[in-house]
Design an enzyme around this catalytic site. Sequence first.
Site, PDB file in Angstrom:
ATOM      1  N   ASN A   9       6.681 -34.567 -32.165  1.00  0.00           N
ATOM      2  CA  ASN A   9       6.903 -34.414 -33.605  1.00  0.00           C
ATOM      3  C   ASN A   9       8.388 -34.123 -33.826  1.00  0.00           C
ATOM      4  OD1 ASN A   9       6.962 -33.644 -36.280  1.00  0.00           O
ATOM      5  ND2 ASN A   9       5.768 -31.759 -36.013  1.00  0.00           N
ATOM      6  N   GLU A  97       4.312 -26.126 -41.453  1.00  0.00           N
ATOM      7  CA  GLU A  97       5.534 -26.248 -42.266  1.00  0.00           C
ATOM      8  C   GLU A  97       5.218 -26.894 -43.612  1.00  0.00           C
ATOM      9  OE1 GLU A  97       7.862 -28.154 -39.232  1.00  0.00           O
ATOM     10  OE2 GLU A  97       7.861 -26.278 -38.097  1.00  0.00           O
ATOM     11  N   SER A 212       6.216 -24.301 -29.170  1.00  0.00           N
ATOM     12  CA  SER A 212       7.168 -23.969 -28.088  1.00  0.00           C
ATOM     13  C   SER A 212       6.757 -24.518 -26.728  1.00  0.00           C
ATOM     14  CB  SER A 212       7.385 -22.449 -28.026  1.00  0.00           C
ATOM     15  OG  SER A 212       7.978 -21.988 -29.220  1.00  0.00           O
TER      16      SER A 212
END
Length: 255
Positions: A9, A97, A212
């Site tokens: 992404n 987000e 992460s």
Amino acid sequence: MRYPLVIGNWKLNGSRHMVSELIAVLRNELSIVTGCDVAIAPPMVYLDLAQYHLSGSQIALGAQNVDTHLSGAFTGEVSAEMLKDIGAKYIIIGHSERRTYHKESDAFIAEKFAVLKEVGLIPVLCIGESESEKKAGQTEIVCAHQIDAILNRLGKKAFESSVIAYEPIWAIGTGKFSAPKQAQAVHKFIRDYIAKHDAVVAEQVIIQYGGSVNTGNAAEMLTQPDIDGVLVGGASLKAETFAVIVKETAKAKLA
Ligand code: PGA
């Protein structure tokens, strides 16, 4: 059997130059890698160029968003049919987000999920809890709620040929990584929750982990039985790094 899946992404990153360079290196690095499906999701404006450079490779095209409408007076939007038309396969929806910065609700995300299914694209539904929800012990409640929005809209077979990405919000872009056993427990909860509605669908739905993920932590995560792949943000912006994650996924899942 579930097939491993790694998606990059790119978020709001990239350029024409990066699209051509990164894909060239990635094609080379992954030319003999088998046992793992791979996709990259650059920004909308580069999708067509990315598809041109991906053509003839085994790397699929993904997108980071879609509108709920198929056509009409919706300035600035991109439809599922358009994404299909240019060859996109996996469409990320419900990313934290977008839930946060664009105030996307569960109901709105369920509409996106529905339109993708209608057109024959694969939704990658992102779910996951915030840091405070985690501290309050609400991880399962939050995930169940986000899954319910889809099941209520589309019924018990909703997740057939679909992907779920469990992305704890506190782990996204922070360098904080969920302990593999802890992530496995949530993945198992998600699969069991879907199984209460349809056991066959639960067994085949791909559940990725995201947040992460990098070359140092992917392998251990992927040894967990209910973690079928990874959704990679920052570490997907370098072809070499992303390629290592793909190779580690294929290796871990074939072992
Ligand atoms: P990250 O992002 O790998 O940079 O944490 C993952 C994501 O948001 O999909």
